[in-house]
Scaffold this motif. Sequence first.
Motif, PDB file in Angstrom:
ATOM      1  N   ALA A 157      46.471  42.680  57.611  1.00  0.00           N
ATOM      2  CA  ALA A 157      47.288  43.582  56.798  1.00  0.00           C
ATOM      3  C   ALA A 157      46.464  43.897  55.566  1.00  0.00           C
ATOM      4  CB  ALA A 157      48.607  42.939  56.405  1.00  0.00           C
ATOM      5  N   ILE A 158      46.411  45.167  55.214  1.00  0.00           N
ATOM      6  CA  ILE A 158      45.697  45.611  54.018  1.00  0.00           C
ATOM      7  C   ILE A 158      46.693  46.406  53.191  1.00  0.00           C
ATOM      8  CG2 ILE A 158      43.715  46.885  53.119  1.00  0.00           C
ATOM      9  CD1 ILE A 158      42.501  46.610  55.995  1.00  0.00           C
ATOM     10  N   VAL A 159      46.928  45.956  51.963  1.00  0.00           N
ATOM     11  CA  VAL A 159      47.917  46.615  51.101  1.00  0.00           C
ATOM     12  C   VAL A 159      47.358  46.770  49.692  1.00  0.00           C
ATOM     13  CG1 VAL A 159      49.791  45.611  52.472  1.00  0.00           C
ATOM     14  CG2 VAL A 159      49.141  44.524  50.341  1.00  0.00           C
ATOM     15  N   THR A 160      47.945  47.690  48.955  1.00  0.00           N
ATOM     16  CA  THR A 160      47.503  47.951  47.588  1.00  0.00           C
ATOM     17  C   THR A 160      48.604  47.643  46.594  1.00  0.00           C
ATOM     18  OG1 THR A 160      45.991  49.694  48.305  1.00  0.00           O
ATOM     19  CG2 THR A 160      46.675  49.756  46.005  1.00  0.00           C
ATOM     20  N   GLY A 161      48.220  46.962  45.516  1.00  0.00           N
ATOM     21  CA  GLY A 161      49.064  46.758  44.341  1.00  0.00           C
ATOM     22  C   GLY A 161      48.330  47.326  43.146  1.00  0.00           C
ATOM     23  N   PHE A 162      49.068  47.793  42.144  1.00  0.00           N
ATOM     24  CA  PHE A 162      48.441  48.544  41.056  1.00  0.00           C
ATOM     25  C   PHE A 162      48.072  47.739  39.820  1.00  0.00           C
ATOM     26  CE2 PHE A 162      50.492  51.808  43.596  1.00  0.00           C
ATOM     27  CZ  PHE A 162      49.429  52.659  43.786  1.00  0.00           C
TER      28      PHE A 162
END
Length: 139
Positions: A60-65
């Motif tokens: 899983a590859i996800v982005t947080g800011f």
Amino acid sequence: MSDLTQLEYSRAQSTATDGTSPDDARGLIVTVAQAAEDRKAVDIVLLRVSEVSYLADYFAIVTGFSNVQVRAISQAIADQVEEEWQRLPLRTQGLSDASWVVMDYGDAIVHILKPQEREFYNLEAFWGHAERIDFSPAR
């Protein structure tokens, strides 16, 4: 080792010892995506890497800011997976800096990155030959 390749042998051993099946691994990675989405992660990509890597079955590859959001996403994933699957990550790296956190569940590896790191390392391109798994956020 008879007719088994080292990869097949390793995979058979890990399945025998951790009790997970490919269906369980897929369910786990969907739980990861849902928990990340609940914490407002964006650009959630799920990859089935079992055919191209011995590291895991799914990524899983996800982005947080922000660092705070990356940590919150990581904690939400850990909490949700523990609640639904009674599993803790085997190891977690990067929480102190929180620009790229990696959570290793054995059959699933989670990458939580800030936008700059995600763009620079471009994991989707690196694992571009892996099968993408559809994930539709429940909004």
